[in-house]
Design a protein around this motif. Structure first.
Motif, PDB file in Angstrom:
ATOM      1  N   GLN A  24      25.099  44.917  45.218  1.00 56.82           N
ATOM      2  CA  GLN A  24      26.434  44.230  45.004  1.00 56.82           C
ATOM      3  C   GLN A  24      26.844  44.528  43.846  1.00 56.82           C
ATOM      4  O   GLN A  24      26.435  44.250  42.771  1.00 56.82           O
ATOM      5  CB  GLN A  24      25.978  42.639  45.124  1.00 56.82           C
ATOM      6  N   VAL A  25      28.225  44.875  43.859  1.00 60.74           N
ATOM      7  CA  VAL A  25      28.936  45.750  42.712  1.00 60.74           C
ATOM      8  C   VAL A  25      29.940  44.644  42.374  1.00 60.74           C
ATOM      9  O   VAL A  25      30.621  44.599  41.245  1.00 60.74           O
ATOM     10  CB  VAL A  25      29.641  47.017  43.197  1.00 60.74           C
ATOM     11  N   GLY A  26      30.578  43.776  43.178  1.00 63.57           N
ATOM     12  CA  GLY A  26      31.525  42.565  42.845  1.00 63.57           C
ATOM     13  C   GLY A  26      30.987  41.327  43.597  1.00 63.57           C
ATOM     14  O   GLY A  26      30.252  40.857  43.944  1.00 63.57           O
ATOM     15  N   GLY A  27      32.143  40.484  43.277  1.00 63.21           N
ATOM     16  CA  GLY A  27      32.314  38.938  43.730  1.00 63.21           C
ATOM     17  C   GLY A  27      31.439  38.205  42.904  1.00 63.21           C
ATOM     18  O   GLY A  27      30.800  38.724  41.979  1.00 63.21           O
ATOM     19  N   HIS A  28      31.415  36.677  43.152  1.00 63.28           N
ATOM     20  CA  HIS A  28      30.607  35.955  42.341  1.00 63.28           C
ATOM     21  C   HIS A  28      29.563  35.168  43.079  1.00 63.28           C
ATOM     22  O   HIS A  28      28.455  34.588  42.628  1.00 63.28           O
ATOM     23  CB  HIS A  28      31.765  34.827  41.693  1.00 63.28           C
ATOM     24  N   CYS A 180      24.541  37.677  39.477  1.00 61.49           N
ATOM     25  CA  CYS A 180      24.993  36.576  40.482  1.00 61.49           C
ATOM     26  C   CYS A 180      23.994  35.842  41.051  1.00 61.49           C
ATOM     27  O   CYS A 180      24.021  34.776  41.226  1.00 61.49           O
ATOM     28  CB  CYS A 180      25.719  37.472  41.654  1.00 61.49           C
ATOM     29  N   HIS A 181      22.632  36.479  41.153  1.00 62.97           N
ATOM     30  CA  HIS A 181      21.773  36.033  41.760  1.00 62.97           C
ATOM     31  C   HIS A 181      20.998  34.677  40.852  1.00 62.97           C
ATOM     32  O   HIS A 181      20.797  33.750  41.307  1.00 62.97           O
ATOM     33  CB  HIS A 181      20.283  36.982  42.133  1.00 62.97           C
ATOM     34  N   ILE A 253      40.420  46.719  41.265  1.00 62.46           N
ATOM     35  CA  ILE A 253      38.987  47.083  41.357  1.00 62.46           C
ATOM     36  C   ILE A 253      38.268  46.069  40.989  1.00 62.46           C
ATOM     37  O   ILE A 253      38.372  45.376  39.891  1.00 62.46           O
ATOM     38  CB  ILE A 253      38.670  48.384  40.332  1.00 62.46           C
ATOM     39  N   CYS A 254      37.106  45.518  41.642  1.00 62.43           N
ATOM     40  CA  CYS A 254      36.366  44.351  41.653  1.00 62.43           C
ATOM     41  C   CYS A 254      35.082  44.741  41.201  1.00 62.43           C
ATOM     42  O   CYS A 254      34.488  43.994  40.766  1.00 62.43           O
ATOM     43  CB  CYS A 254      36.482  43.565  42.814  1.00 62.43           C
ATOM     44  N   LYS A 271      34.128  43.744  37.302  1.00 60.05           N
ATOM     45  CA  LYS A 271      35.525  43.209  37.646  1.00 60.05           C
ATOM     46  C   LYS A 271      36.200  43.068  36.438  1.00 60.05           C
ATOM     47  O   LYS A 271      37.528  43.188  36.342  1.00 60.05           O
ATOM     48  CB  LYS A 271      35.381  41.799  38.593  1.00 60.05           C
ATOM     49  N   TYR A 272      35.702  42.940  35.294  1.00 61.26           N
ATOM     50  CA  TYR A 272      36.571  42.652  34.090  1.00 61.26           C
ATOM     51  C   TYR A 272      36.937  43.948  33.648  1.00 61.26           C
ATOM     52  O   TYR A 272      37.938  43.898  33.037  1.00 61.26           O
ATOM     53  CB  TYR A 272      35.372  42.242  33.070  1.00 61.26           C
ATOM     54  N   HIS A 273      36.373  44.849  33.929  1.00 58.46           N
ATOM     55  CA  HIS A 273      36.949  46.325  33.778  1.00 58.46           C
ATOM     56  C   HIS A 273      38.384  46.416  34.604  1.00 58.46           C
ATOM     57  O   HIS A 273      39.307  47.053  34.194  1.00 58.46           O
ATOM     58  CB  HIS A 273      36.023  47.446  33.943  1.00 58.46           C
TER      59      HIS A 273
END
Length: 410
Positions: A24-28, A180-181, A253-254, A271-273
């Protein structure tokens, strides 16, 4: 659910500990691994409504919907939190017939404790996962998958920024999914007791076929807030769009992970980048996503562009759909095909779930995250729109143009 193939709960009645999905590379929202080919996430009715009425033309661009599973939070004597999934039979009206879990008679996944250590931010320790039969007959545990974890401070802020708010280059497995987990488990633990059952969506793991999945998570469209957003949330999302490439390009980009062949690790961005990038910075990061540390993967450009154009054609025909806050994944395998790989065809061709080049390189483009997607006839419809999602189309068109310019060496 016409055309879908939900999991048959009767085929597997064992409980499963949901592992963090390490790609998982993005999302919350925490994505969890259910099995090798299936991931799951907390059920949101609006997203379920989307998958249940998914237009046929869009199915090749979304994960396959596999059904619903019941999940409950479990805490052991040491305070470790785990999520246990139990397939449950359901009637046509959605009433569960069986959702009980008996730890004395089923096989569950058991994990080692996540101990805090003093390693530096760039180092990792291995965490062993093993499965244990909890019946009296089967007491022996056997080794399972090895997960790479990071001993970073789990902050709500960026994981990868230094004291000066700069995000350094980083060779590692992506820590975002584990972040996130942990946040998800803590939220569930503070709000709910262990006996509460939660419903999770079961979805296709779209990266399961890749040895070294390189993933770019793109937040699409010029608007990110859903119709049901509060005024405060609406203002917050509008500001994020205005201050990022969402407004200027219709895409930002997320998250990203790209395999570096020269080091054998993944380079990761969060996502901050992505929020800080200018249009030129977006282009450079997109180029970085296609670079394996040794050279630019020019073999990927044409199949990715063709797949994006095919998606664009489909989106233009979807009247009333608004894909607010959804993401688009671009995926390819970081392991380059061998030069002597036998051609699958003498031309580029499409399959249902991916596009493969004549050299055997598989690429994929998938839409994900539909919790705020609305369309005419949706059970959770707030507003009915006319015509296609022009903000999403704007983002796709710009993405294609940038990739074409990279392909032309500009």
């Amino acid at each position: 659910m016409v055309g879908q193939s939900p999991l048959d709960p009767s085929e597997n009645r064992t409980a499963v500990l949901l592992e963090p999905f390490v790609h998982q590379v993005g999302g919350h929202m925490s994505m969890m691994k259910y099995d090798e080919h299936t991931v799951c996430k907390p059920l949101v009715l609006q997203e379920l409504s989307f998958y249940e009425s998914l237009p046929l033309a869009m199915r090749q661009f979304t994960p396959q919907y596999k059904g619903i599973v019941s999940v409950h939070l479990k805490k052991d004597s040491l305070g470790n939190l785990t999520l246990i999934a139990s397939p449950s039979l359901q009637t046509e009206s959605g009433v569960r017939l069986d959702n009980t879990i008996s730890d004395s008679s089923v096989t569950i996944w058991h994990k080692c404790k996540w101990a805090t250590s003093s390693v530096t931010g760039s180092e990792h320790t291995l965490v062993k996962w093993s499965h244990t039969h909890l019946t009296k007959t089967f007491k022996d545990s056997c080794p399972g998958k090895m997960l790479l974890r990071t001993d970073l401070q789990y902050r709500t802020d960026s994981l990868l920024e230094d004291a000066k708010r700069n995000q350094p280059e980083r060779n590692s497995y992506n820590p975002w999914g584990l972040h996130c987990h942990r946040q998800h488990l803590n939220r569930m633990s503070s709000k709910n007791n262990e006996n509460k059952l939660h419903q999770f969506l079961l979805l296709e793991n779209v990266v399961s076929k890749y040895n070294y999945p390189c993933i770019l998570d793109l937040k699409m469209g010029t608007r990110q807030h859903g119709d049901d957003a509060s005024e405060e949330k609406k203002a917050r999302h509008i500001k994020k769009c205005e201050q990022s490439t969402s407004a200027s390009l219709g895409v930002r980009i997320c998250g990203m992970q790209v395999y570096q062949a020269d080091t054998g690790h993944f380079l990761c961005k969060d996502k901050y980048h992505g929020r800080k990038l200018s249009p030129e910075g977006f282009r450079q990061t997109l180029r970085q996503f296609l670079c394996n540390g040794n050279h630019l993967r020019t073999d990927l450009l044409e199949p990715i562009i063709l797949r994006l154009k095919a998606l664009l054609s489909v989106i233009r025909k979807q009247s009333s759909y608004r894909f607010y806050s959804s993401s688009l994944l671009i995926i390819y395998d970081g392991q380059e095909p061998k030069e002597n790989t036998a051609p699958l065809d003498n031309h580029l061709h499409f399959q249902k779930t991916n596009c493969t080049t004549a050299q055997g390189t598989r690429v994929d483009v998938r839409m994900i995250d539909f919790a705020h997607t609305t369309f005419k006839g949706s059970k959770c419809n707030h507003t009915t729109y006319d015509g296609p999602d022009h903000g999403y189309i704007f983002g796709l068109e710009n993405l294609i143009k940038i990739l074409q310019s990279i392909s032309e060496g500009k």
